[in-house]
Scaffold this active site. Structure first.
Site, PDB file in Angstrom:
ATOM      1  N   GLY A  48      55.877 -39.354-140.666  1.00  0.00           N
ATOM      2  CA  GLY A  48      55.556 -39.872-141.953  1.00  0.00           C
ATOM      3  C   GLY A  48      56.903 -40.338-142.439  1.00  0.00           C
ATOM      4  O   GLY A  48      56.985 -41.605-143.402  1.00  0.00           O
ATOM      5  N   GLU A 103      61.273 -34.736-145.402  1.00  0.00           N
ATOM      6  CA  GLU A 103      59.770 -34.736-145.803  1.00  0.00           C
ATOM      7  C   GLU A 103      59.440 -36.240-145.552  1.00  0.00           C
ATOM      8  O   GLU A 103      59.493 -36.791-146.968  1.00  0.00           O
ATOM      9  CB  GLU A 103      59.423 -34.310-145.228  1.00  0.00           C
ATOM     10  CG  GLU A 103      58.675 -32.733-144.065  1.00  0.00           C
ATOM     11  CD  GLU A 103      57.340 -33.826-143.457  1.00  0.00           C
ATOM     12  OE1 GLU A 103      57.216 -34.854-143.196  1.00  0.00           O
ATOM     13  OE2 GLU A 103      56.633 -32.846-143.353  1.00  0.00           O
ATOM     14  N   ASP A 104      58.483 -36.497-145.210  1.00  0.00           N
ATOM     15  CA  ASP A 104      57.508 -37.549-145.925  1.00  0.00           C
ATOM     16  C   ASP A 104      56.539 -36.974-147.116  1.00  0.00           C
ATOM     17  O   ASP A 104      56.663 -36.970-148.578  1.00  0.00           O
ATOM     18  CB  ASP A 104      56.185 -38.257-145.946  1.00  0.00           C
ATOM     19  CG  ASP A 104      55.531 -37.313-144.663  1.00  0.00           C
ATOM     20  OD1 ASP A 104      55.260 -36.022-144.790  1.00  0.00           O
ATOM     21  OD2 ASP A 104      54.533 -38.268-143.741  1.00  0.00           O
ATOM     22  N   ASP A 107      52.560 -30.434-148.745  1.00  0.00           N
ATOM     23  CA  ASP A 107      51.082 -29.963-149.478  1.00  0.00           C
ATOM     24  C   ASP A 107      51.097 -28.994-149.098  1.00  0.00           C
ATOM     25  O   ASP A 107      51.302 -27.806-150.605  1.00  0.00           O
ATOM     26  CB  ASP A 107      50.232 -31.304-148.465  1.00  0.00           C
ATOM     27  CG  ASP A 107      48.477 -31.102-148.962  1.00  0.00           C
ATOM     28  OD1 ASP A 107      48.417 -29.860-150.374  1.00  0.00           O
ATOM     29  OD2 ASP A 107      47.912 -31.420-148.261  1.00  0.00           O
ATOM     30  N   LYS A 135      53.590 -32.398-153.700  1.00  0.00           N
ATOM     31  CA  LYS A 135      51.494 -32.529-153.829  1.00  0.00           C
ATOM     32  C   LYS A 135      51.730 -31.703-154.749  1.00  0.00           C
ATOM     33  O   LYS A 135      51.905 -30.096-155.320  1.00  0.00           O
ATOM     34  CB  LYS A 135      50.826 -32.658-152.939  1.00  0.00           C
ATOM     35  CG  LYS A 135      49.287 -32.769-153.014  1.00  0.00           C
ATOM     36  CD  LYS A 135      48.733 -32.993-151.856  1.00  0.00           C
ATOM     37  CE  LYS A 135      48.301 -34.345-151.234  1.00  0.00           C
ATOM     38  NZ  LYS A 135      47.340 -34.385-149.921  1.00  0.00           N
ATOM     39  N   PHE A 156      44.589 -37.502-151.377  1.00  0.00           N
ATOM     40  CA  PHE A 156      45.260 -38.191-150.232  1.00  0.00           C
ATOM     41  C   PHE A 156      45.950 -39.110-150.297  1.00  0.00           C
ATOM     42  O   PHE A 156      44.823 -40.693-150.520  1.00  0.00           O
ATOM     43  CB  PHE A 156      44.292 -38.283-149.272  1.00  0.00           C
ATOM     44  CG  PHE A 156      44.692 -37.841-147.846  1.00  0.00           C
ATOM     45  CD1 PHE A 156      45.088 -36.820-147.562  1.00  0.00           C
ATOM     46  CD2 PHE A 156      44.618 -39.319-147.029  1.00  0.00           C
ATOM     47  CE1 PHE A 156      45.571 -37.007-146.047  1.00  0.00           C
ATOM     48  CE2 PHE A 156      45.283 -39.631-145.913  1.00  0.00           C
ATOM     49  CZ  PHE A 156      46.018 -38.026-145.218  1.00  0.00           C
ATOM     50  N   ASP A 163      49.661 -41.787-143.383  1.00  0.00           N
ATOM     51  CA  ASP A 163      48.844 -42.312-142.651  1.00  0.00           C
ATOM     52  C   ASP A 163      47.584 -41.894-143.357  1.00  0.00           C
ATOM     53  O   ASP A 163      47.529 -40.088-143.367  1.00  0.00           O
ATOM     54  CB  ASP A 163      48.901 -41.891-141.402  1.00  0.00           C
ATOM     55  CG  ASP A 163      49.024 -40.531-140.846  1.00  0.00           C
ATOM     56  OD1 ASP A 163      49.300 -39.663-141.380  1.00  0.00           O
ATOM     57  OD2 ASP A 163      48.076 -40.550-139.894  1.00  0.00           O
ATOM     58  N   ARG A 169      50.079 -46.936-142.399  1.00  0.00           N
ATOM     59  CA  ARG A 169      51.467 -46.149-142.783  1.00  0.00           C
ATOM     60  C   ARG A 169      52.559 -47.660-143.376  1.00  0.00           C
ATOM     61  O   ARG A 169      53.674 -47.473-143.723  1.00  0.00           O
ATOM     62  CB  ARG A 169      52.804 -45.872-141.116  1.00  0.00           C
ATOM     63  CG  ARG A 169      51.486 -44.628-140.858  1.00  0.00           C
ATOM     64  CD  ARG A 169      52.389 -44.638-139.217  1.00  0.00           C
ATOM     65  NE  ARG A 169      52.063 -42.958-139.037  1.00  0.00           N
ATOM     66  CZ  ARG A 169      51.745 -42.107-138.866  1.00  0.00           C
ATOM     67  NH1 ARG A 169      52.535 -41.358-139.900  1.00  0.00           N
ATOM     68  NH2 ARG A 169      50.996 -40.949-138.391  1.00  0.00           N
TER      69      ARG A 169
HETATM   70  P1  IMP Z   1      52.299 -29.787-144.828  1.00  0.00           P
HETATM   71  O1  IMP Z   1      52.314 -28.494-143.894  1.00  0.00           O
HETATM   72  O2  IMP Z   1      50.556 -28.891-145.667  1.00  0.00           O
HETATM   73  O3  IMP Z   1      52.839 -29.207-146.621  1.00  0.00           O
HETATM   74  O4  IMP Z   1      51.867 -30.713-144.315  1.00  0.00           O
HETATM   75  C1  IMP Z   1      53.059 -31.748-144.752  1.00  0.00           C
HETATM   76  C2  IMP Z   1      52.058 -32.376-143.421  1.00  0.00           C
HETATM   77  O5  IMP Z   1      50.803 -32.747-143.908  1.00  0.00           O
HETATM   78  C3  IMP Z   1      52.863 -33.973-144.035  1.00  0.00           C
HETATM   79  O6  IMP Z   1      54.415 -34.167-143.744  1.00  0.00           O
HETATM   80  C4  IMP Z   1      52.487 -35.631-143.500  1.00  0.00           C
HETATM   81  O7  IMP Z   1      51.840 -35.551-142.964  1.00  0.00           O
HETATM   82  C5  IMP Z   1      50.443 -34.435-143.860  1.00  0.00           C
HETATM   83  N1  IMP Z   1      49.703 -34.436-145.608  1.00  0.00           N
HETATM   84  C6  IMP Z   1      49.707 -34.213-146.670  1.00  0.00           C
HETATM   85  N2  IMP Z   1      49.161 -34.674-146.995  1.00  0.00           N
HETATM   86  C7  IMP Z   1      49.207 -35.786-147.389  1.00  0.00           C
HETATM   87  C8  IMP Z   1      49.015 -36.682-147.583  1.00  0.00           C
HETATM   88  O8  IMP Z   1      47.930 -36.702-149.049  1.00  0.00           O
HETATM   89  N3  IMP Z   1      48.520 -38.045-147.085  1.00  0.00           N
HETATM   90  C9  IMP Z   1      49.341 -38.172-145.640  1.00  0.00           C
HETATM   91  N4  IMP Z   1      49.380 -37.388-145.628  1.00  0.00           N
HETATM   92  C10 IMP Z   1      49.508 -35.960-145.319  1.00  0.00           C
HETATM   93 MG    MG Z   2      54.772 -35.036-141.971  1.00  0.00          MG
END
Ligand code: IMP
Ligand code: MG
Length: 183
Positions: A48, A103-104, A107, A135, A156, A163, A169
């Site tokens: 991402g 990171e992208d 969340d 987020k 999302f 993606d 992407r």
């Molecule tokens: P976390 O571990 O919940 O913070 O999530 C991080 C990963 O979840 C990111 O690196 C993304 O790959 C994926 N992710 C979380 N939210 C989104 C979104 O809105 N769109 C796409 N990918 C997401």
């Molecule tokens: Mg990611």
């Protein structure tokens, strides 16, 4: 030729390519000020963060090395299931290095928290996290990222590396997917 457009699945554009470029330039400047004399080790969290990472590194005017890691948070649909593991590690020695994890999106925060804890066991000089998107979720105890590009609402998003089911992407901006595309 029947082209299957990715753009037609976008409900609306949240951040345009121009906005992203301007913000990435600012972040690059800030990181250069902070780490410009430290030869940072830039780590891209695949897949991402790929576009963000390459654009950000180009906006930093300093010596650095770059490597790519891959973490999986066992995504099902549009929500993380909570278990993180490293699919591809770096073999660069982190000891005494200033590590910058790119990171992208953050969340639940579990991915970055996992990576930071892991890398801290390898005796780096510092570990810093950068995420293009942060987020806004209602969890006060969530892991806090050091630098972010944009705060976004709990929707999302796709594009500029992000993606849904491995598609979208390549969209040049960050957008919200139409609801009918989840079915
Ligand atoms: P976390 O571990 O919940 O913070 O999530 C991080 C990963 O979840 C990111 O690196 C993304 O790959 C994926 N992710 C979380 N939210 C989104 C979104 O809105 N769109 C796409 N990918 C997401
Ligand atoms: Mg990611």
């Amino acid at each position: 030729m029947l082209i299957r457009s990715a753009k037609e699945d976008v409900k609306y554009v949240m951040h345009s390519r121009e906005e992203i470029a301007a913000r990435v330039r600012e972040l690059g400047r800030e990181l250069t000020e902070k780490f410009g004399d430290k030869k940072p080790l830039m780590l891209c969290v695949l897949r991402g963060a790929a576009f963000f990472f390459t654009d950000l590194c180009k906006e930093m005017d300093c010596l650095m090395d770059m490597d790519f890691i891959s973490a999986s948070s066992y995504f099902k649909g549009t929500k993380s299931t909570g278990t993180v593991h490293l699919v591809k590690d770096t073999d660069i020695n982190m000891e005494g290095r200033h590590v910058i994890v790119v990171e992208d999106i953050i969340d639940s925060g579990l991915t970055l928290e996992y990576l930071v804890k892991l890398f801290q066991t390898r005796n780096p000089a510092s570990v810093t996290t950068v995420s293009l998107l942060d987020k806004v979720v209602d969890k006060p105890e969530r892991f806090q990222v050091d630098y972010y590009g944009f705060k976004i609402p709990d929707e999302f998003v796709i594009g500029y590396g992000l993606d849904y089911a491995d598609y979208y992407r390549n969209l040049p901006y960050i957008g919200v997917l139409k609801e009918e595309c989840y079915q």
